[in-house]
Motif scaffolding. Structure first.
Motif, PDB file in Angstrom:
ATOM      1  N   ASP A 181       0.825  -1.204   0.000  1.00  0.00           N
ATOM      2  CA  ASP A 181       0.000   0.000   0.000  1.00  0.00           C
ATOM      3  C   ASP A 181       0.862   1.258   0.000  1.00  0.00           C
ATOM      4  O   ASP A 181       2.046   1.231   0.328  1.00  0.00           O
ATOM      5  CB  ASP A 181      -0.964  -0.004   1.192  1.00  0.00           C
ATOM      6  CG  ASP A 181      -0.235   0.015   2.522  1.00  0.00           C
ATOM      7  OD1 ASP A 181       0.696  -0.798   2.696  1.00  0.00           O
ATOM      8  OD2 ASP A 181      -0.591   0.828   3.390  1.00  0.00           O
ATOM      9  N   GLU A 182       0.235   2.345  -0.358  1.00  0.00           N
ATOM     10  CA  GLU A 182       0.938   3.620  -0.389  1.00  0.00           C
ATOM     11  C   GLU A 182       1.118   4.181   1.024  1.00  0.00           C
ATOM     12  O   GLU A 182       0.337   3.894   1.928  1.00  0.00           O
ATOM     13  CB  GLU A 182       0.166   4.610  -1.260  1.00  0.00           C
ATOM     14  CG  GLU A 182       0.112   4.185  -2.720  1.00  0.00           C
ATOM     15  CD  GLU A 182      -0.546   5.222  -3.604  1.00  0.00           C
ATOM     16  OE1 GLU A 182       0.163   5.821  -4.432  1.00  0.00           O
ATOM     17  OE2 GLU A 182      -1.766   5.423  -3.473  1.00  0.00           O
ATOM     18  N   SER A 219       0.199   6.557   2.714  1.00  0.00           N
ATOM     19  CA  SER A 219      -0.810   7.619   2.731  1.00  0.00           C
ATOM     20  C   SER A 219      -1.347   7.910   4.127  1.00  0.00           C
ATOM     21  O   SER A 219      -2.220   8.761   4.278  1.00  0.00           O
ATOM     22  CB  SER A 219      -1.981   7.234   1.821  1.00  0.00           C
ATOM     23  OG  SER A 219      -2.547   6.005   2.249  1.00  0.00           O
ATOM     24  N   ARG A 231      -5.355   3.580  -5.686  1.00  0.00           N
ATOM     25  CA  ARG A 231      -4.401   2.558  -6.126  1.00  0.00           C
ATOM     26  C   ARG A 231      -4.472   1.338  -5.222  1.00  0.00           C
ATOM     27  O   ARG A 231      -4.464   0.190  -5.698  1.00  0.00           O
ATOM     28  CB  ARG A 231      -2.985   3.120  -6.124  1.00  0.00           C
ATOM     29  CG  ARG A 231      -1.909   2.065  -6.420  1.00  0.00           C
ATOM     30  CD  ARG A 231      -0.504   2.629  -6.223  1.00  0.00           C
ATOM     31  NE  ARG A 231       0.489   1.574  -6.295  1.00  0.00           N
ATOM     32  CZ  ARG A 231       0.827   0.793  -5.286  1.00  0.00           C
ATOM     33  NH1 ARG A 231       0.191   0.924  -4.106  1.00  0.00           N
ATOM     34  NH2 ARG A 231       1.752  -0.140  -5.417  1.00  0.00           N
ATOM     35  N   ASP A 232      -4.536   1.560  -3.905  1.00  0.00           N
ATOM     36  CA  ASP A 232      -4.641   0.448  -2.961  1.00  0.00           C
ATOM     37  C   ASP A 232      -5.872  -0.395  -3.254  1.00  0.00           C
ATOM     38  O   ASP A 232      -5.813  -1.634  -3.299  1.00  0.00           O
ATOM     39  CB  ASP A 232      -4.724   0.967  -1.520  1.00  0.00           C
ATOM     40  CG  ASP A 232      -3.462   1.664  -1.060  1.00  0.00           C
ATOM     41  OD1 ASP A 232      -2.406   1.470  -1.687  1.00  0.00           O
ATOM     42  OD2 ASP A 232      -3.542   2.417  -0.070  1.00  0.00           O
ATOM     43  N   ASN A 273      -6.204   5.461   5.412  1.00  0.00           N
ATOM     44  CA  ASN A 273      -7.279   5.040   4.525  1.00  0.00           C
ATOM     45  C   ASN A 273      -6.692   4.487   3.241  1.00  0.00           C
ATOM     46  O   ASN A 273      -5.578   4.839   2.839  1.00  0.00           O
ATOM     47  CB  ASN A 273      -8.205   6.221   4.216  1.00  0.00           C
ATOM     48  CG  ASN A 273      -8.923   6.714   5.454  1.00  0.00           C
ATOM     49  OD1 ASN A 273      -9.510   5.924   6.182  1.00  0.00           O
ATOM     50  ND2 ASN A 273      -8.860   8.014   5.707  1.00  0.00           N
ATOM     51  N   ASN A 274      -7.431   3.602   2.593  1.00  0.00           N
ATOM     52  CA  ASN A 274      -6.970   3.037   1.339  1.00  0.00           C
ATOM     53  C   ASN A 274      -7.105   4.052   0.210  1.00  0.00           C
ATOM     54  O   ASN A 274      -8.143   4.696   0.059  1.00  0.00           O
ATOM     55  CB  ASN A 274      -7.781   1.781   0.997  1.00  0.00           C
ATOM     56  CG  ASN A 274      -7.482   0.641   1.943  1.00  0.00           C
ATOM     57  OD1 ASN A 274      -6.340   0.430   2.320  1.00  0.00           O
ATOM     58  ND2 ASN A 274      -8.517  -0.097   2.334  1.00  0.00           N
ATOM     59  N   THR A 275      -6.066   4.179  -0.588  1.00  0.00           N
ATOM     60  CA  THR A 275      -6.082   5.067  -1.748  1.00  0.00           C
ATOM     61  C   THR A 275      -6.734   4.350  -2.930  1.00  0.00           C
ATOM     62  O   THR A 275      -6.909   3.120  -2.900  1.00  0.00           O
ATOM     63  CB  THR A 275      -4.661   5.479  -2.133  1.00  0.00           C
ATOM     64  OG1 THR A 275      -3.951   4.322  -2.604  1.00  0.00           O
ATOM     65  CG2 THR A 275      -3.917   6.077  -0.944  1.00  0.00           C
TER      66      THR A 275
END
Length: 400
Positions: A289-290, A292, A307-308, A303-305
């Motif tokens: 994951d990024e 972020s 891209r994630d 939080n999930n981006t």
């Protein structure tokens, strides 16, 4: 002789304490949690709600007590590009911990079906390298709860050795503040008591370490990754997958991995349909994951981006295809909510620490997943052990 304080007893803390104590350096290790029987380690989960649930453990030995015993090399090329070559340390640890795949006797029917199914659709799923003693291991599915037979390596092994070499280990002693004098480290505070030290090594994990760094005026915690994961699973009656060695195989995708994994969260959903844990087959999808997220003084945000989410969707689709090929009823497939397994990046190399893991404050080091520059997307324990072994050599050579 230098006095060293190590804060935290997980993979990084236990290893560097052992290396330094073996070299004859005075080491005091302070651990926030207390000792517990390994088989009861699941009682010490200390998870954080950060948008996604972050899994971590507070006890002597830390999260190593509830890992699946996976020993993969992660971040090796990226670390080398930053001036950190861990090849020797990886080799030393792989030999010392007898890292390798478990024998065929330790592969259950569910894992074998998943591996065969992956092969059928043209994917290569390899046996996961482990630091598990197969002579002690009787597959029971409890790796992530605390091994009842102590067959899996954990930080407790190194803590015991560190103690035998003269290190002092103090439980129930959270470090709450870093103390400096004229820009150099002078000690730490725990329970209003000051522990004097020439060197302090923070190994408190990627959530607490940046908070401690900020007590010394450093900027940390602005970037957080968590190796976001979900488990996809469905019904294959009487497979008894829940009793198998967890994550005993590995498929490496582009930005994610897949590994056989049972989750009780899926079981709780299946009960409504009259099925139980013995009927569930599952695959973990874990992504790089990024960075972020961030760690504040009183909260954590991750939080999930987009891209994630895209990687999770891609991996989950592939997991569903493999499980269906393995015999799972496709109409029964479900996924757990996304969670975070390996928080890191909050004191990254090149940002907060240098290539010797030292901050701009002389004598203040960091050695846990905080220093990793990006998400490994796979279990980072072996990499943290290698960084800690390298740091132990550096301090023993340059500060003794």
């Amino acid at each position: 002789m230098k006095n060293v304080i190590v804060a935290g007893s997980g993979a990084g803390g236990a290893t560097v304490a052992r290396e330094l104590a073996f070299s004859g350096i005075n080491v005091t290790l302070l651990e926030k949690g207390s000792s517990i029987l390994t088989e009861n380690a699941h009682q010490c989960y200390d998870n954080v709600d950060a948008g996604v649930e972050l899994l971590k453990t507070t006890c002597l030995g830390g999260t190593t007590l509830v890992t699946a015993g996976n020993a993969v090399r992660t971040c090796q090329d990226e670390l080398r590009s930053l001036g950190i070559d861990l090849e020797n340390e990886f080799q030393e640890l792989e030999n010392e911990l007898n890292v390798g795949p478990l024998p065929d006797s330790h592969f259950g029917e569910g894992t074998l079906k998943i591996m065969d199914a992956a092969s059928t659709i043209g994917l290569s799923m390899d046996k996961m390298p482990k630091f598990i003693n197969s002579h002690k291991c009787i597959p029971c599915g409890k790796c992530s709860f605390g091994c009842p037979r102590n067959a899996k390596w954990s930080s407790l092994n190194y803590l015991n050795e560190a103690k035998n070499f003269g290190a002092e280990i103090i439980e129930n002693s959270p470090v709450t503040k870093i103390v400096t004098t004229d820009g150099e480290i002078s000690g730490v505070i725990s329970h209003d008591q000051k522990y004097m030290a020439d060197i302090v090594i923070l190994c408190a994990g990627a959530i607490e370490t940046p908070r401690l760094l900020r007590t010394a005026g450093l900027v940390a915690g602005e970037q957080l990754f968590v190796d976001t994961f979900v488990t996809v699973g469905g019904i294959l009656q009487d497979i008894n997958f829940h009793k198998e060695v967890a994550m005993n195989a590995l498929y490496k995708g582009d930005g994610f991995i897949l590994s056989p994994h049972y989750s009780g969260l899926i079981n709780s959903r299946m009960r409504k349909s009259g099925f139980h844990e013995k009927d569930i087959l599952g695959l973990m999808v874990k992504i790089k994951d990024e960075t972020s997220g961030c760690v504040k003084d009183k909260k954590v945000i991750k939080n999930n981006t987009p891209r994630d989410m895209g990687l999770i969707a891609e991996g989950s689709s592939l997991a569903g295809t493999i499980l269906t090929e393995a015999g799972v009823d496709p109409s029964s497939l479900v996924s757990t909510p996304s969670r975070g397994a390996h928080p890191g990046g909050t004191a990254a190399i090149g940002e907060v620490v240098d290539d010797n893991l030292e901050t701009e404050i002389d004598g203040l080091f960091v050695c846990d997943a905080s220093v990793l520059p990006s998400a490994p997307g796979a279990p980072p324990v072996l990499t943290i052990l290698s960084l800690a072994k390298r740091l132990g050599k550096y301090i023993s050579t340059n500060f003794s």
